[in-house]
Scaffold this motif. Structure first.
Motif: not given
Ligand SMILES: Cc1cc2nc3c(=O)[nH]c(=O)nc-3n(C[C@H](O)[C@H](O)[C@H](O)COP(=O)(O)O)c2cc1C
Length: 175
Positions: A10, A12-14, A57-61, A88-89, A91, A105, A125, A132, A140
């Motif tokens: 994770t 951000d904790g989601h 989770s997904i971050r930047y793809g 978790v994403n 999309v 993803y 997500g 942020y 985002i």
């Molecule tokens: C910096 C950043 C980049 C992200 N990139 C994507 C992305 O490329 N595709 C997507 O579907 N969601 C994206 N998200 C959404 C996260 O997947 C979503 O906020 C998720 O709940 C984060 O889970 P986490 O808190 O467990 O990391 C992004 C979120 C952040 C903050």
């Protein structure tokens, strides 16, 4: 009683919140659950558990590289046990991209790894702009604008379908 390992990645904790709900459901069913962040993996022995669940989770793809690293290193252990993976994403907030068969993803991720998880899920997500940093918020909000999502700079939106999380929790009990 099963001894279940839930591993998560994770930012951000989601994903952790989703894992906590999965743990609660499995504990109610009299199982023992260890919730471990992938960063801390060296502290445990994955082989000592009856079932393994991984959530990321997904971050930047992408999912964290730690997820692939763990899977490659522990492929045999994973394949030998009841197992599950979830992504978790945001999309996945779109109904047409919310299943393991339709989420881009998850589909891409599965093509990259040798593991064939026996159970899969995708959860939408959360967006939390106030938490942020400047650049992430800008990026985002831009992606959300492109995909017709919330763009207000103070928006906090939890897209997760928690009933779907509960259903997955019950599937883990049975798997
Ligand atoms: C910096 C950043 C980049 C992200 N990139 C994507 C992305 O490329 N595709 C997507 O579907 N969601 C994206 N998200 C959404 C996260 O997947 C979503 O906020 C998720 O709940 C984060 O889970 P986490 O808190 O467990 O990391 C992004 C979120 C952040 C903050």
């Amino acid at each position: 009683m099963a001894n279940i390992l839930i591993l998560y990645s994770t930012t951000d904790g989601h994903t952790l919140e989703i894992c906590q709900q999965l743990r609660a459901i499995n504990e109610q069913a009299q199982n023992q659950v260890s919730l471990v962040e992938l960063k801390e993996i060296e502290k445990i022995d994955p082989g000592s558990f009856d079932k393994i669940v991984i959530g990321a989770s997904i971050r930047y793809g992408k999912h964290s590289p730690r997820v692939i690293e763990f899977i490659e290193k522990n492929l045999r252990i994973l394949e030998a046990k009841p197992n599950a993976f979830f992504s978790v994403n945001v999309v996945a907030r779109k109904p047409e991209k919310s299943t393991p068969e339709t989420n881009p993803y998850l589909k891409k991720f599965l093509r990259k790894i040798a593991w064939h998880p026996k159970n899969l899920a995708v959860f939408a997500g959360k967006i939390d702009y106030p938490s942020y940093g400047f650049l992430d918020r800008l990026m985002i909000r831009f992606i959300m604008w492109m995909t017709h999502g919330p763009t207000h700079r103070d928006a906090v939106v939890d897209f997760t379908d928690w009933k779907k999380v509960d259903d997955f929790g019950r599937l883990i009990v049975k798997m």
